[in-house]
Structures are given as C-alpha cells and as structure tokens.
Design a protein around this motif. Structure first.
Motif, PDB file in Angstrom:
ATOM      1  N   GLN A  51      34.458  43.310  42.162  1.00  0.00           N
ATOM      2  CA  GLN A  51      34.453  42.789  43.804  1.00  0.00           C
ATOM      3  C   GLN A  51      35.928  42.284  43.899  1.00  0.00           C
ATOM      4  OE1 GLN A  51      32.940  38.592  43.858  1.00  0.00           O
ATOM      5  NE2 GLN A  51      32.462  39.016  46.194  1.00  0.00           N
ATOM      6  N   ALA A  52      36.607  41.339  42.842  1.00  0.00           N
ATOM      7  CA  ALA A  52      38.057  41.211  43.183  1.00  0.00           C
ATOM      8  C   ALA A  52      39.046  42.321  42.923  1.00  0.00           C
ATOM      9  CB  ALA A  52      38.519  40.423  41.984  1.00  0.00           C
ATOM     10  N   TRP A  53      38.803  43.350  42.194  1.00  0.00           N
ATOM     11  CA  TRP A  53      39.543  44.700  42.312  1.00  0.00           C
ATOM     12  C   TRP A  53      39.742  45.446  43.451  1.00  0.00           C
ATOM     13  CZ3 TRP A  53      43.129  46.682  39.127  1.00  0.00           C
ATOM     14  CH2 TRP A  53      43.539  47.729  39.206  1.00  0.00           C
ATOM     15  N   LEU A  54      38.328  45.437  44.180  1.00  0.00           N
ATOM     16  CA  LEU A  54      38.161  46.373  45.408  1.00  0.00           C
ATOM     17  C   LEU A  54      38.737  45.383  46.800  1.00  0.00           C
ATOM     18  CD1 LEU A  54      34.385  47.647  44.953  1.00  0.00           C
ATOM     19  CD2 LEU A  54      36.770  49.045  44.730  1.00  0.00           C
ATOM     20  N   HIS A 109      41.740  47.766  47.727  1.00  0.00           N
ATOM     21  CA  HIS A 109      41.526  48.489  48.740  1.00  0.00           C
ATOM     22  C   HIS A 109      40.970  47.568  49.980  1.00  0.00           C
ATOM     23  CE1 HIS A 109      41.670  51.685  46.125  1.00  0.00           C
ATOM     24  NE2 HIS A 109      40.893  51.149  45.490  1.00  0.00           N
ATOM     25  N   ASN A 110      41.205  46.145  50.008  1.00  0.00           N
ATOM     26  CA  ASN A 110      40.772  45.403  51.033  1.00  0.00           C
ATOM     27  C   ASN A 110      39.344  45.520  51.596  1.00  0.00           C
ATOM     28  OD1 ASN A 110      41.425  43.340  52.832  1.00  0.00           O
ATOM     29  ND2 ASN A 110      41.936  44.618  54.596  1.00  0.00           N
ATOM     30  N   TRP A 111      38.428  45.879  50.626  1.00  0.00           N
ATOM     31  CA  TRP A 111      36.995  45.870  50.697  1.00  0.00           C
ATOM     32  C   TRP A 111      36.179  44.702  50.371  1.00  0.00           C
ATOM     33  CZ3 TRP A 111      33.464  50.005  48.236  1.00  0.00           C
ATOM     34  CH2 TRP A 111      32.257  50.061  48.729  1.00  0.00           C
ATOM     35  N   GLU A 112      35.707  44.110  51.157  1.00  0.00           N
ATOM     36  CA  GLU A 112      34.781  42.783  50.721  1.00  0.00           C
ATOM     37  C   GLU A 112      33.426  43.285  50.309  1.00  0.00           C
ATOM     38  OE1 GLU A 112      35.548  39.726  50.418  1.00  0.00           O
ATOM     39  OE2 GLU A 112      37.329  39.172  51.776  1.00  0.00           O
ATOM     40  N   ILE A 113      32.965  43.402  48.907  1.00  0.00           N
ATOM     41  CA  ILE A 113      31.680  43.516  48.781  1.00  0.00           C
ATOM     42  C   ILE A 113      30.946  42.384  48.071  1.00  0.00           C
ATOM     43  CG2 ILE A 113      32.257  45.952  48.260  1.00  0.00           C
ATOM     44  CD1 ILE A 113      31.530  45.040  45.105  1.00  0.00           C
ATOM     45  N   HIS A 114      29.963  42.569  47.815  1.00  0.00           N
ATOM     46  CA  HIS A 114      28.876  41.432  47.072  1.00  0.00           C
ATOM     47  C   HIS A 114      28.448  41.789  45.768  1.00  0.00           C
ATOM     48  CE1 HIS A 114      26.071  38.263  46.079  1.00  0.00           C
ATOM     49  NE2 HIS A 114      26.519  37.494  47.043  1.00  0.00           N
ATOM     50  N   ALA A 133      32.710  52.593  53.609  1.00  0.00           N
ATOM     51  CA  ALA A 133      31.606  51.739  53.780  1.00  0.00           C
ATOM     52  C   ALA A 133      32.611  50.589  54.327  1.00  0.00           C
ATOM     53  CB  ALA A 133      31.041  51.193  52.461  1.00  0.00           C
ATOM     54  N   ALA A 134      33.901  50.625  54.246  1.00  0.00           N
ATOM     55  CA  ALA A 134      34.702  49.293  54.776  1.00  0.00           C
ATOM     56  C   ALA A 134      35.064  49.364  56.140  1.00  0.00           C
ATOM     57  CB  ALA A 134      36.072  49.246  54.031  1.00  0.00           C
TER      58      ALA A 134
END
Length: 389
Positions: free
Chosen positions: A75-78, A82-87, A218-219
C-alpha cells in the motif's frame, strides 16, 4: 546517499539460474551469452537478503501466513511511487503474474469465451488463454514511426465480437511502451461499454524512465477501479523472480471473491516464507536502490541505442519508455526466423528472443535484455554486430 554497484560481473553458475544455466537447452550450445529471459544480473537490495537471513536464523520453517505488514508495505509503495491509494484488503496474493492471469481467466470467463490481447505481447498471455480452453481475440498493435500505437478500430471490433476479458501489458513487453492516461482511459471506456473486464499486468510499472510516467488504470477513477484487476510484483523491479511472490489488486469485492474462490479450488493462494519476507523488505527498503538502478539502466539503453545507430544502422531501435527490454527491428536484413536464429544464436553466440515468439507483429524483430553490467552489455553488442557483419 548510498553507493550501489551495478558494474561488477557476478558469476551465476551453480545457482540453478534459468538464464545462465539453461542456455544449451534453449539455444543449442553452451557458449551463448544470455540476454534473453527477463531477470537482471545485479544483486537485489541488500535489505532483502538481510531480511531473509534474519528469518532463516530462526531455522523452523513451518506453515506461514501473510501478515498485515506485507499488505501495508505494498500500500505504501503504490502510494509513494504511483500516487495510487489502495486498501490492503483488496489484495489477493499469488505465486506469480502468470498464475494470476490463469486464475483470472478461470474466474471471469467460461470455456470458449474470447480474451482480448494486443500482439506482439508477452507470450504466456497466449498460452494461458489457450491452455484454459478460451479463444484469443487479437487486436494487433500498429507500428507508426517505429512506435507501437493502439489500433482502435480493431480493438473495438474485438470487443463487439464479445471478448469478456482484456489482458493489458503496461509497461508493454516487448515494446517498452508506457501507455498514457488518455490511452488507458480510452481502452477502459471501450471495455466498460462492451462489458469486458480489464486485467492490467503492471509487473514492469516501477521500471519507467522520465519523462514517461506509469499510471495504474485502476487509479483513473471509481468506474475504472471496479472493473480492473491489477497485477504487481517486486520480482522484476528488484530482481527477485525466484521468490515467486505477486499481488493481485481487486477493489471490487464481487470480483475479488470470484478470484479467491478459484484460488481455493486450485490451492494456489499461499506464498512461501521467503517470498513473503522478501516482498515486504523490497517494498519497504528498496526505493533508494531502485532510483540508482533506473539511472544505470537508462545509461545502458542509451549506450545500446548509440552503438546500434553507429554500427548497425539497418536496425531500428524502438524507444524504451519502460522495462529493461529493448525491441529491435531487424526486418531490413530480410531474414526468416530460422535465419535470424542462425545468425544470432549460432554465428554470434548471442542468446536473445526472436520476435515471432510474441505473436503477430513480432516477425523480424528481436528482444534483448540490457539489465546487466556495462562490460556484459558491450560484449553482447559486439556479438550483435558480428551476427550481421
């Protein structure tokens, strides 16, 4: 800032290296310089080996679960890269991207369904579709001014014909294209229009050179997020292919359940202990190493492009926007696939991939892996020159 050594040539014999120790099986002779399969000849980040050593010091290697900290590291890497917030709850783990693609084909299509590809493309895409009893629907990429572009008419036609799943490769292997936000959104919009799910293989997403920027499809927004299955892994980024660890990010809970249900049937949802440890360490501590690596790889790409322009002007080099794979247009020599193999593998003893392997549009091209010390690269380039002398 730490100093990283990418120049030292490391002997990889007696490590069961596919790249170095199976050259005779692949190319027919022992003394071939391997610049084919996509792994690097560099040590990975020191922290990865240290984390694995620390874990093995315990010595007991019993059943292992994937801790929350692994998902948090991804999560932190993405978010950072890549400025992508995932859960973390969106993640399903798999032993590799190819098994993940096979699982997705089984989960989201039925035997006989069409699966959309864009050749020339990573060859296991074809194999996974066909081995699972599905049908390849190919929208071949167009070559425009020595650059791959999407054939939009053909892309939409394949969707109209009923493709249920689109396998996207971004950054593109073998062509090195990094699809733009606009291209990704247009592909996703067409998939949404024709009710086709979008699987994005983003295994090379960390290996992109400025000014190009990787965008996870997906972002791009909620609509895209809910129809997308995104595959990422530390294996290409950090040279950890042998750890067999990847993450499949599926925000849509219904799709995620279908994917995990197939994993349960096939018994493929577990990772090995070292895959878990290595994946987390790489994503937590590998950023500085990767930044240095990207500089070195870009210098290799530029060195190879200059060499070929000066010594082998008949070969057109496609710009490598991402990956460490260069796509060389050798069609000016007018050689068949067998003649290319003979020149490169037998005459020059250079182990590279012949383009036809990547499907329609690959004929007459060659893929070469430049993720090696500069000394190895220069030897490979001199052999390339010898092949066409």
């Amino acid at each position: 800032m730490a100093v990283f050594d990418f120049d030292t040539v490391i002997n990889r014999e007696n490590t069961a290296s596919v790249k170095w120790e199976q050259v005779k099986q692949v190319f027919g002779q022992e003394d071939v310089l391997p610049m084919w399969v996509a792994d690097m000849d560099f040590n990975p980040p020191h922290e990865v080996a240290e984390a694995i050593k620390k874990r093995i010091e315990h010595e007991i290697l019993g059943y292992t679960f994937i801790p929350d900290s692994t998902g948090e590291a991804i999560q932190a890497w993405l978010k950072k890269r890549h400025n992508w917030e995932i859960h973390p709850a969106w993640i399903a783990y798999c032993t590799g991207i190819v098994p993940a693609i096979s699982t997705a084909i089984q989960a989201f299509t039925e035997p006989g369904d069409k699966v959309l590809l864009q050749s020339p493309v990573y060859h296991p895409f074809f194999r996974m579709v066909e081995k699972n009893g599905r049908v390849v629907a190919n929208a071949q990429l167009k070559l425009v001014d020595n650059c791959f572009e999407i054939d939009w008419e053909q892309f939409e036609t394949r969707l109209k014909e009923g493709a249920k799943l689109f396998l996207s490769c971004n950054p593109h292997n073998p062509g090195g294209r990094v699809w733009t936000k606009e291209e990704l959104a247009k592909m996703a919009d067409l998939c949404a229009q024709y009710n086709c799910l979008f699987l994005s293989d983003e295994i090379h997403s960390d290996l992109v050179y400025p000014p190009h920027v990787h965008t996870p499809v997906a972002a791009l927004g909620e609509t895209y997020r809910d129809m997308t299955i995104t595959c990422v892994a530390p294996t290409k980024t950090f040279n950890l292919a042998g750890l067999k660890a990847s993450a499949v990010i599926i925000p849509n809970p219904e799709l995620r359940k279908k994917f995990k249900d197939v994993q349960a049937v096939n018994g493929t949802s577990a990772l090995n202990t070292f895959g878990i440890v290595g994946m987390e360490a790489a994503y937590r501590y590998g950023g500085e190493w990767l930044d240095a690596l990207l500089v070195y790889l870009k210098e290799n790409i530029d060195t190879a492009a200059r060499f070929i322009a000066e010594r082998l002007p008949q070969i057109k080099v496609m710009e490598t926007e991402g990956t460490y794979l260069m796509w060389l247009d050798c069609r000016a020599f007018g050689l068949s696939e067998d003649e290319l193999k003979d020149r490169l593998w037998k005459k020059a003893k250079l182990g590279v991939e012949i383009g036809r392997k990547f499907g329609p549009g690959g004929e007459g091209f060659v893929r070469i892996n430049i993720a090696c010390p500069r000394e190895t690269l220069m030897e490979g380039l001199s052999r390339l020159e010898k092949a066409f002398a």
